[in-house]
Design a protein around this motif. Structure first.
Motif, PDB file in Angstrom:
ATOM      1  N   SER A 184       0.829  -1.211   0.000  1.00  0.00           N
ATOM      2  CA  SER A 184       0.000   0.000   0.000  1.00  0.00           C
ATOM      3  C   SER A 184       0.863   1.261   0.000  1.00  0.00           C
ATOM      4  O   SER A 184       2.001   1.256   0.469  1.00  0.00           O
ATOM      5  CB  SER A 184      -0.920   0.023   1.220  1.00  0.00           C
ATOM      6  N   TRP A 215      -4.940   1.361   0.948  1.00  0.00           N
ATOM      7  CA  TRP A 215      -5.412   0.038   0.530  1.00  0.00           C
ATOM      8  C   TRP A 215      -4.437  -0.556  -0.473  1.00  0.00           C
ATOM      9  O   TRP A 215      -3.915   0.145  -1.337  1.00  0.00           O
ATOM     10  CB  TRP A 215      -6.793   0.134  -0.109  1.00  0.00           C
ATOM     11  N   GLY A 219      -7.055  -5.863  -1.589  1.00  0.00           N
ATOM     12  CA  GLY A 219      -8.242  -5.487  -0.820  1.00  0.00           C
ATOM     13  C   GLY A 219      -7.990  -5.438   0.667  1.00  0.00           C
ATOM     14  O   GLY A 219      -8.918  -5.592   1.470  1.00  0.00           O
ATOM     15  N   GLU A 220      -6.743  -5.186   1.065  1.00  0.00           N
ATOM     16  CA  GLU A 220      -6.367  -5.112   2.472  1.00  0.00           C
ATOM     17  C   GLU A 220      -5.981  -3.681   2.837  1.00  0.00           C
ATOM     18  O   GLU A 220      -5.344  -2.976   2.049  1.00  0.00           O
ATOM     19  CB  GLU A 220      -5.162  -6.015   2.761  1.00  0.00           C
ATOM     20  N   LYS A 221      -6.350  -3.283   4.048  1.00  0.00           N
ATOM     21  CA  LYS A 221      -5.889  -2.009   4.599  1.00  0.00           C
ATOM     22  C   LYS A 221      -5.360  -2.290   6.004  1.00  0.00           C
ATOM     23  O   LYS A 221      -6.127  -2.538   6.935  1.00  0.00           O
ATOM     24  CB  LYS A 221      -7.003  -0.969   4.673  1.00  0.00           C
ATOM     25  N   HIS A 256     -10.760  -4.776   5.405  1.00  0.00           N
ATOM     26  CA  HIS A 256     -10.668  -5.522   4.153  1.00  0.00           C
ATOM     27  C   HIS A 256     -11.918  -5.329   3.323  1.00  0.00           C
ATOM     28  O   HIS A 256     -12.980  -4.935   3.837  1.00  0.00           O
ATOM     29  CB  HIS A 256     -10.463  -7.018   4.419  1.00  0.00           C
ATOM     30  N   ASP A 257     -11.799  -5.601   2.041  1.00  0.00           N
ATOM     31  CA  ASP A 257     -12.930  -5.568   1.125  1.00  0.00           C
ATOM     32  C   ASP A 257     -13.921  -6.653   1.546  1.00  0.00           C
ATOM     33  O   ASP A 257     -13.544  -7.819   1.701  1.00  0.00           O
ATOM     34  CB  ASP A 257     -12.426  -5.832  -0.299  1.00  0.00           C
ATOM     35  N   ASN A 259     -16.042  -8.185  -0.011  1.00  0.00           N
ATOM     36  CA  ASN A 259     -16.255  -9.240  -1.008  1.00  0.00           C
ATOM     37  C   ASN A 259     -15.081 -10.221  -1.087  1.00  0.00           C
ATOM     38  O   ASN A 259     -15.089 -11.126  -1.913  1.00  0.00           O
ATOM     39  CB  ASN A 259     -16.474  -8.619  -2.391  1.00  0.00           C
ATOM     40  N   ILE A 260     -14.080 -10.023  -0.231  1.00  0.00           N
ATOM     41  CA  ILE A 260     -12.892 -10.875  -0.250  1.00  0.00           C
ATOM     42  C   ILE A 260     -12.755 -11.606   1.079  1.00  0.00           C
ATOM     43  O   ILE A 260     -12.830 -10.981   2.142  1.00  0.00           O
ATOM     44  CB  ILE A 260     -11.629 -10.032  -0.524  1.00  0.00           C
TER      45      ILE A 260
END
Length: 336
Positions: A184, A215, A219-221, A256-257, A259-260
């Motif tokens: 990121s 991010w 799809g990770e923060k 996280h997203d 959808n993941i």
């Protein structure tokens, strides 16, 4: 020339592989050693290099020890930095590093996951906001704002199965504790307050650091990082420096997203991320003319980890710094 304050280097995003969870960790801490630094003098150049070793096999739930999920987590990291005093108030530094290895050894040595490679590029300007000198004291306030740019791998993988008949290999993405970077772009905010007593060769100072995480493509923060360090430093025999630091850290939980499924895809349990820690950091340094060598270690005094995570245990950092001035070229016109 005013004396050089040297209490280590700023190792933004260098390492702390254990701050985001046992199987979901990442490079959450911006520094190795919690060092503080103001600005360089105008046209002053600094080249710095350090080596850092980390390892841990201690697992915690909250602040209590718990059963291990793997035997050992370790890393060896080489860090380089170049800084230049653009003006008497503004210093610009460019920093990066290379992981010689990041290694996770499974329970009873059931498996070994390894990674290596370049980490992040740090662009980090610092500005001296306030300087006041008297006959017996020196006071400084410095602010900085930087950017971390990922250069290395954040989605490295390991072979978990090979089909004996076809030879086809199947891979799984390594946990973030093993990746050279978290992938990121992050913003760094820095504050430094210094009070020196030159006649007594004694200094007290503090730093504040806040890392706003971005991010990554997976799809990770990773959780935002905040720390405050309190320092006391004394010089003996004009060359030997002793610095004692008390540092507090806070890492927010990972996002996280929706959808993941991070646990299924990337071995990341977001409930086991985020922590609060307090460290005692002793440091020794030796300066000869423009060279300084130093060594420090972080000793954990208190740790509270969300969920089940591997905690901090052993960290040792050693390095060298070289400073010099670039001469200003004077061009004289000759009359014709």
């Amino acid at each position: 020339m005013r004396s050089v304050l040297f209490t280590g280097f700023i190792f933004l995003y260098a390492l702390k592989a254990y701050t985001q969870g046992c199987c979901s960790g990442g490079s959450a801490s911006p520094i190795a050693g919690g060092a503080s630094q103001g600005v360089l003098q105008e046209r002053q150049v600094e080249f710095a290099m350090n080596f850092q070793h980390l390892n841990s096999n201690r697992f915690l739930v909250g602040d209590r020890d718990t059963a291990s999920l793997f035997d050992d987590l370790s890393s060896n990291y080489l860090y380089l930095r170049m800084a230049y005093g653009v003006t008497p108030k503004l210093t610009m530094s460019i920093e990066s590093g290379y992981f010689l290895n990041r290694t996770q050894i499974g329970l009873d040595k059931s498996d070994t996951i390894k990674s290596s490679g370049i980490g992040d590029l740090i662009l980090f300007p610092r500005y001296s906001l306030y300087v006041h000198n008297t006959e017996s004291t020196r006071t400084e306030i410095t602010l900085g704002m930087g950017l971390k740019i990922p250069l290395g791998k954040y989605n490295d993988s390991t072979v978990v199965f090979t089909n004996a008949a076809t030879g086809q290999k199947y891979y799984t993405t390594d946990p973030p504790t093993i990746q050279p970077t978290n992938g990121s772009h992050d913003f760094i905010f820095y504050g430094f307050i210094f009070r020196g007593y030159p006649e007594k060769s004694f200094r007290i100072f503090s730093n504040l650091i806040y890392i706003k995480k971005g991010w990554n493509p997976l799809g990770e923060k990773f959780g935002d990082y905040a720390s405050i360090g309190l320092f006391a430093s004394k010089t003996f025999f004009t060359k030997l420096g002793v610095t004692l630091q008390l540092k507090g850290e806070h890492v927010a939980k990972m996002q996280h997203d929706k959808n993941i499924d991070l646990l299924a895809l990337y071995n990341v349990d977001v409930t086991s991320t985020g922590n609060r820690k307090v460290f005692f950091v002793p440091q020794l340094s030796f300066t000869h003319r423009t060279f300084t060598i130093y060594a420090l270690s972080e000793i954990p005094l208190y740790q509270y980890l969300n969920g089940t995570q591997v905690g901090s245990k052993f960290q040792l950092t050693g390095g060298v710094s070289y400073r010099f001035f670039v001469k200003k070229k004077m061009v004289e016109e000759e009359s014709k």
